[in-house]
Design a protein around this motif. Structure first.
Motif, PDB file in Angstrom:
ATOM      1  N   VAL A   1       0.790  -1.433   0.000  1.00  0.00           N
ATOM      2  CA  VAL A   1      -0.292   0.177   0.173  1.00  0.00           C
ATOM      3  C   VAL A   1       1.212   1.366  -0.229  1.00  0.00           C
ATOM      4  O   VAL A   1       1.595   0.879   0.764  1.00  0.00           O
ATOM      5  N   VAL A   2       0.442   2.537  -0.663  1.00  0.00           N
ATOM      6  CA  VAL A   2       1.481   2.997  -0.879  1.00  0.00           C
ATOM      7  C   VAL A   2       0.217   4.569  -0.955  1.00  0.00           C
ATOM      8  O   VAL A   2      -1.317   4.332  -1.980  1.00  0.00           O
ATOM      9  N   PHE A   3       0.084   5.597   0.043  1.00  0.00           N
ATOM     10  CA  PHE A   3      -1.292   6.364   0.431  1.00  0.00           C
ATOM     11  C   PHE A   3      -0.814   7.337  -0.748  1.00  0.00           C
ATOM     12  O   PHE A   3       0.188   8.067  -0.487  1.00  0.00           O
ATOM     13  N   ALA A   4      -1.641   8.153  -1.312  1.00  0.00           N
ATOM     14  CA  ALA A   4      -1.544   8.920  -2.160  1.00  0.00           C
ATOM     15  C   ALA A   4      -2.856  10.055  -1.895  1.00  0.00           C
ATOM     16  O   ALA A   4      -4.038   9.644  -2.080  1.00  0.00           O
ATOM     17  N   THR A   5      -2.546  10.705  -1.125  1.00  0.00           N
ATOM     18  CA  THR A   5      -3.298  12.170  -0.933  1.00  0.00           C
ATOM     19  C   THR A   5      -2.591  13.654  -0.587  1.00  0.00           C
ATOM     20  O   THR A   5      -1.432  13.663  -0.252  1.00  0.00           O
ATOM     21  N   ALA A   6      -4.006  14.577  -0.134  1.00  0.00           N
ATOM     22  CA  ALA A   6      -3.632  15.959  -0.320  1.00  0.00           C
ATOM     23  C   ALA A   6      -3.224  16.660   0.707  1.00  0.00           C
ATOM     24  O   ALA A   6      -2.837  17.193   1.728  1.00  0.00           O
ATOM     25  N   TYR A   7      -3.286  15.632   1.941  1.00  0.00           N
ATOM     26  CA  TYR A   7      -3.877  15.874   3.347  1.00  0.00           C
ATOM     27  C   TYR A   7      -2.335  15.353   4.542  1.00  0.00           C
ATOM     28  O   TYR A   7      -2.238  13.747   4.669  1.00  0.00           O
ATOM     29  N   PRO A   8      -1.675  15.379   4.411  1.00  0.00           N
ATOM     30  CA  PRO A   8      -0.464  15.279   5.454  1.00  0.00           C
ATOM     31  C   PRO A   8      -0.724  15.037   6.872  1.00  0.00           C
ATOM     32  O   PRO A   8      -0.087  14.165   7.687  1.00  0.00           O
ATOM     33  N   GLN A   9      -2.058  14.953   7.498  1.00  0.00           N
ATOM     34  CA  GLN A   9      -2.246  15.026   8.692  1.00  0.00           C
ATOM     35  C   GLN A   9      -2.060  13.500   8.809  1.00  0.00           C
ATOM     36  O   GLN A   9      -2.178  12.962  10.356  1.00  0.00           O
ATOM     37  N   PHE A  10      -1.965  12.434   7.712  1.00  0.00           N
ATOM     38  CA  PHE A  10      -2.941  11.405   8.112  1.00  0.00           C
ATOM     39  C   PHE A  10      -1.889  10.731   8.115  1.00  0.00           C
ATOM     40  O   PHE A  10      -1.774   9.113   8.286  1.00  0.00           O
ATOM     41  N   ALA A  11      -0.491  10.957   7.893  1.00  0.00           N
ATOM     42  CA  ALA A  11       0.839   9.889   7.664  1.00  0.00           C
ATOM     43  C   ALA A  11       0.719   8.592   9.130  1.00  0.00           C
ATOM     44  O   ALA A  11       0.604   7.383   8.561  1.00  0.00           O
ATOM     45  N   ALA A  12       0.606   9.399   9.928  1.00  0.00           N
ATOM     46  CA  ALA A  12       1.073   8.807  10.902  1.00  0.00           C
ATOM     47  C   ALA A  12       0.450   8.053  11.154  1.00  0.00           C
ATOM     48  O   ALA A  12       0.251   6.449  11.808  1.00  0.00           O
ATOM     49  N   GLU A  13      -1.427   7.596  10.750  1.00  0.00           N
ATOM     50  CA  GLU A  13      -2.058   6.716  10.818  1.00  0.00           C
ATOM     51  C   GLU A  13      -2.091   5.816  10.235  1.00  0.00           C
ATOM     52  O   GLU A  13      -2.210   4.181  10.160  1.00  0.00           O
ATOM     53  N   ALA A  14      -1.349   6.039   8.701  1.00  0.00           N
ATOM     54  CA  ALA A  14      -1.808   5.246   7.632  1.00  0.00           C
ATOM     55  C   ALA A  14      -0.078   4.525   7.654  1.00  0.00           C
ATOM     56  O   ALA A  14      -0.919   3.052   7.610  1.00  0.00           O
ATOM     57  N   PHE A  15       0.407   5.168   8.397  1.00  0.00           N
ATOM     58  CA  PHE A  15       1.370   3.464   8.678  1.00  0.00           C
ATOM     59  C   PHE A  15       1.230   2.586   9.335  1.00  0.00           C
ATOM     60  O   PHE A  15       2.117   1.878  10.342  1.00  0.00           O
ATOM     61  N   ARG A  16      -0.121   2.439  10.092  1.00  0.00           N
ATOM     62  CA  ARG A  16      -0.031   1.330  11.337  1.00  0.00           C
ATOM     63  C   ARG A  16      -0.354   0.075  10.257  1.00  0.00           C
ATOM     64  O   ARG A  16      -1.605  -0.707  10.601  1.00  0.00           O
ATOM     65  N   TYR A  17      -1.448   1.016   9.646  1.00  0.00           N
ATOM     66  CA  TYR A  17      -1.120   0.244   7.967  1.00  0.00           C
ATOM     67  C   TYR A  17      -0.207  -0.785   7.034  1.00  0.00           C
ATOM     68  O   TYR A  17      -0.848  -1.466   6.007  1.00  0.00           O
TER      69      TYR A  17
END
Length: 243
Positions: free
Chosen positions: A81-97
């Protein structure tokens, strides 16, 4: 690496999908790119086509990117999974996955190139792990190096405070793999769950001693550690040991 990547782009904005698809077309490591415009479609296409990599938007109607990431992790062969988004605030949660990377829109071509490199490295580690398993070995990544450990030399594995530790005849190793993942991989090789925190090699069991409230203590050859056997597992363990 030899195998080319099958990619799925998930984004509810057509322009964003088209832009990323165009950028990815420049990489010879990528064989095909499919698209999904919603979280529901992403889950369906992931199940049907089993892509190697999914570029996943976070903010989508109904089913968010985080919900998609959580759902696909339950699959037998989840994509990277690579998250691709305009919102930097979700980065910490993304790496939980267990995300390989977190790209911000608009896309930076140099950063995307680095992401493709990380994906190649990650896929290489997964392939080496599978090859090691086929040879009766478990591949463990330690500071970028791959260590192949003979399964017969593993005494037990423990999960304590978000760390998974392998106790072997040669020493201890840390791995990012969850105990449940290791259990699924090694069930056919004589490994057995005795507690929510312990997975043991049945070949090395030396002594099983009644303890308290239906639980047992277990000792292994080659280890001074005493492991707890939950009463929820004792009946199945005794059956395995033909007691």
């Amino acid at each position: 690496m030899d195998q080319l990547m099958q990619v799925l782009i998930v984004d509810d904005e057509p322009y964003n999908r088209e832009e990323l698809k165009h950028l990815l077309s420049e990489f010879t490591q990528i064989q095909s790119v499919q698209e999904a415009e919603s979280g529901e479609e992403a889950i369906m296409k992931t199940m049907q086509h089993q892509p190697d990599v999914i570029f996943l938007d976070v903010e989508m109607p109904k089913v968010s990117g985080m919900e998609v990431a959580k759902a696909i992790q339950e699959l037998k062969k989840p994509p990277l999974v690579v998250f691709a988004t305009a919102y930097p605030q979700f980065a910490a949660e993304a790496f939980r996955y267990d995300a390989v990377d977190y790209l911000l829109k608009p896309y930076d071509e140099e950063l995307l190139k680095e992401t493709i490199g990380r994906l190649e490295k990650k896929r290489g580690v997964k392939e080496q792990t599978n090859q090691g398993k086929e040879r009766g070995k478990l591949a463990i990544e330690v500071e970028g190096d791959i260590h192949y450990i003979d399964l017969k030399d593993i005494l037990y594995m423990s999960r304590i405070e978000k760390r998974t530790k392998l106790i072997t005849k040669q020493g201890e190793f840390d791995t990012k793999m969850l105990l449940k993942e290791l259990e699924n991989r090694l069930l056919a090789y004589g490994f057995f769950r005795i507690h929510k925190s312990f997975l043991v090699n049945l070949e090395h069991i030396q002594r099983l001693t009644p303890w308290f409230n239906g639980a047992y203590h277990l000792q292994l050859e080659g280890s001074k550690d005493t492991l707890s056997v939950s009463r929820n597992y004792i009946k199945a363990l005794r059956a395995k040991l033909e007691i």
